[in-house]
Design an enzyme around this catalytic site. Structure first.
Site, short mmCIF file in Angstrom:
data_model
loop_
_atom_site.label_atom_id
_atom_site.label_comp_id
_atom_site.label_asym_id
_atom_site.label_seq_id
_atom_site.Cartn_x
_atom_site.Cartn_y
_atom_site.Cartn_z
N ASP A 10 -10.29 7.37 -29.46
CA ASP A 10 -12.00 7.10 -29.32
C ASP A 10 -13.03 7.82 -28.89
OD1 ASP A 10 -13.10 4.59 -28.52
OD2 ASP A 10 -13.60 5.46 -26.83
N SER A 11 -13.82 7.11 -29.68
CA SER A 11 -15.03 7.97 -28.94
C SER A 11 -15.49 8.94 -27.92
CB SER A 11 -16.61 8.00 -29.98
OG SER A 11 -16.44 6.38 -29.41
N TYR A 42 -20.66 7.44 -30.94
CA TYR A 42 -20.37 6.92 -32.26
C TYR A 42 -21.60 6.02 -32.42
CZ TYR A 42 -16.29 10.20 -32.90
OH TYR A 42 -15.80 10.93 -33.23
N GLY A 43 -21.94 4.81 -31.40
CA GLY A 43 -22.25 3.34 -32.37
C GLY A 43 -23.71 3.40 -32.05
N CYS A 73 -11.44 2.31 -30.74
CA CYS A 73 -13.10 2.24 -30.66
C CYS A 73 -13.30 1.26 -31.77
CB CYS A 73 -13.37 3.66 -31.13
SG CYS A 73 -15.44 3.87 -31.59
N ASN A 74 -14.08 0.64 -31.27
CA ASN A 74 -14.19 -0.87 -32.60
C ASN A 74 -15.38 -0.04 -33.63
OD1 ASN A 74 -14.17 -3.60 -32.01
ND2 ASN A 74 -14.58 -2.05 -29.82
N THR A 75 -15.70 1.12 -33.18
CA THR A 75 -17.42 1.44 -34.65
C THR A 75 -16.72 1.92 -35.31
OG1 THR A 75 -18.83 2.09 -32.31
CG2 THR A 75 -19.34 3.04 -34.26
N GLU A 158 -21.09 4.32 -18.60
CA GLU A 158 -20.85 5.35 -18.03
C GLU A 158 -21.16 6.51 -17.08
OE1 GLU A 158 -20.82 7.85 -21.90
OE2 GLU A 158 -18.83 6.41 -22.77
N CYS A 192 -16.41 -3.54 -27.45
CA CYS A 192 -16.08 -2.94 -26.97
C CYS A 192 -15.53 -2.76 -25.98
CB CYS A 192 -17.63 -2.86 -27.10
SG CYS A 192 -18.18 -0.77 -26.15
N THR A 193 -14.48 -0.73 -26.18
CA THR A 193 -13.61 -1.05 -25.20
C THR A 193 -14.13 -0.45 -24.26
OG1 THR A 193 -13.28 0.97 -26.18
CG2 THR A 193 -12.26 -0.31 -27.06
N HIS A 194 -15.67 -0.25 -23.84
CA HIS A 194 -16.35 -0.49 -22.18
C HIS A 194 -16.12 -1.27 -21.98
CE1 HIS A 194 -16.82 3.43 -24.41
NE2 HIS A 194 -17.81 4.36 -23.61
#
Length: 273
Positions: A10-11, A42-43, A73-75, A158, A192-194
């Site tokens: 993941d980023s 990355y988004g 990571c979706n992006t 974050e 999004c994994t967040h």
């Protein structure tokens, strides 16, 4: 036969919500998680930059003997996966595999919606790539997908503000914008994994009766099924129950934040990529 851990990339931290669910589903395997925290997010980056960064991280995980890598990571899944699978893997090692998080989610979305209207909540990069529109249409041509970029959600998580009043404001704002597109949406995909860290507030502000899909809970059983269907790859994934974590930035920062996403304390090592 070379064996190695399952790589999860993941980023930053978000992919740990996916790894958490994978470990629950498949606890016997070894896992190596790589967070490219030095170059996150990355988004907002270009297609070319995301592809370059993702490929570098994938190559590093291959050097660590990973035979299978999940782009959690979706992006990266939206903007790098196809090129890596089609252009790079044949040259690096055709027997290795890199998988993403978009296709497994698209494959099950039709089981959840009754109205045929689905809402996708994601970063600017994921939304602009239209990857979910494309993949869901392949699986379910009649489903109508409504997308909404939520650029403030990752910073809220974050910066540990996901329980704040500010989080309520921005969650309500983007949900209102999404449901303005259609009042028939009955299924929300957290692309999004967040976003799983915001799920309680998303439930609070979403209309009653909405189904909310957390990607980790979709990807984990999908990976289990994939390994069952590919025994030649499964036997090359080592089984010692280890979980190792590496980051391209400060290990202390990573360890402090990572526990929020993974659900337990971890200790990472620094790697330069």
């Amino acid at each position: 036969m070379i064996q190695g851990p399952i790589g999860v990339f993941d980023s930053g931290y978000g992919g740990l919500t996916v790894l958490k669910e994978i470990v629950k589903e498949l606890p016997d395997y070894d896992y190596l998680y790589l967070g490219d925290n030095a170059r996150t997010p990355y988004g907002t980056r270009s297609f070319e930059t995301i592809y370059e960064y993702t490929l570098e991280c994938v190559q590093h995980l291959f050097v660590q003997n990973c035979q299978l890598i999940i782009l959690a990571c979706n992006t990266a899944s939206a903007k790098a996966l196809r090129n890596i699978q089609q252009k790079d893997l044949p040259k690096i090692d055709p027997s290795k595999r890199v998988l993403g998080v978009i296709r497994p989610t698209a494959e099950i979305i039709g089981e959840h919606t009754k109205t045929g209207h689905v809402g996708v909540l994601g970063t600017n990069g994921t939304v602009s790539s239209e990857s979910y529109l494309i993949e869901i249409k392949k699986q379910f041509p009649n489903i109508i997908v409504h997308q909404q970029a939520c650029p403030m959600w990752v910073p809220l998580v974050e910066n540990n503000e996901y329980n704040s009043a500010g989080a309520d404001y921005f969650i309500q704002k983007y949900l209102d914008e999404l449901f303005t597109q259609s009042s028939e949406i009955d299924t929300l995909l957290l692309a999004c994994t967040h976003y799983p860290l915001l799920i309680d507030k998303i439930r609070k502000h979403a209309p009653n009766g909405i189904t909310i899909l957390n990607q980790g809970e979709v990807v984990a059983p999908s990976l289990k099924d994939y390994l069952r269907r590919h025994p030649e790859l499964e036997t090359r994934c080592s089984k010692g129950g280890t979980r190792d974590f590496i980051t391209t930035d400060s290990t202390s920062n990573f360890d402090n934040h990572a526990s929020l996403f993974f659900g337990s304390a971890i200790k990472s090592e620094f790697v330069h990529i």
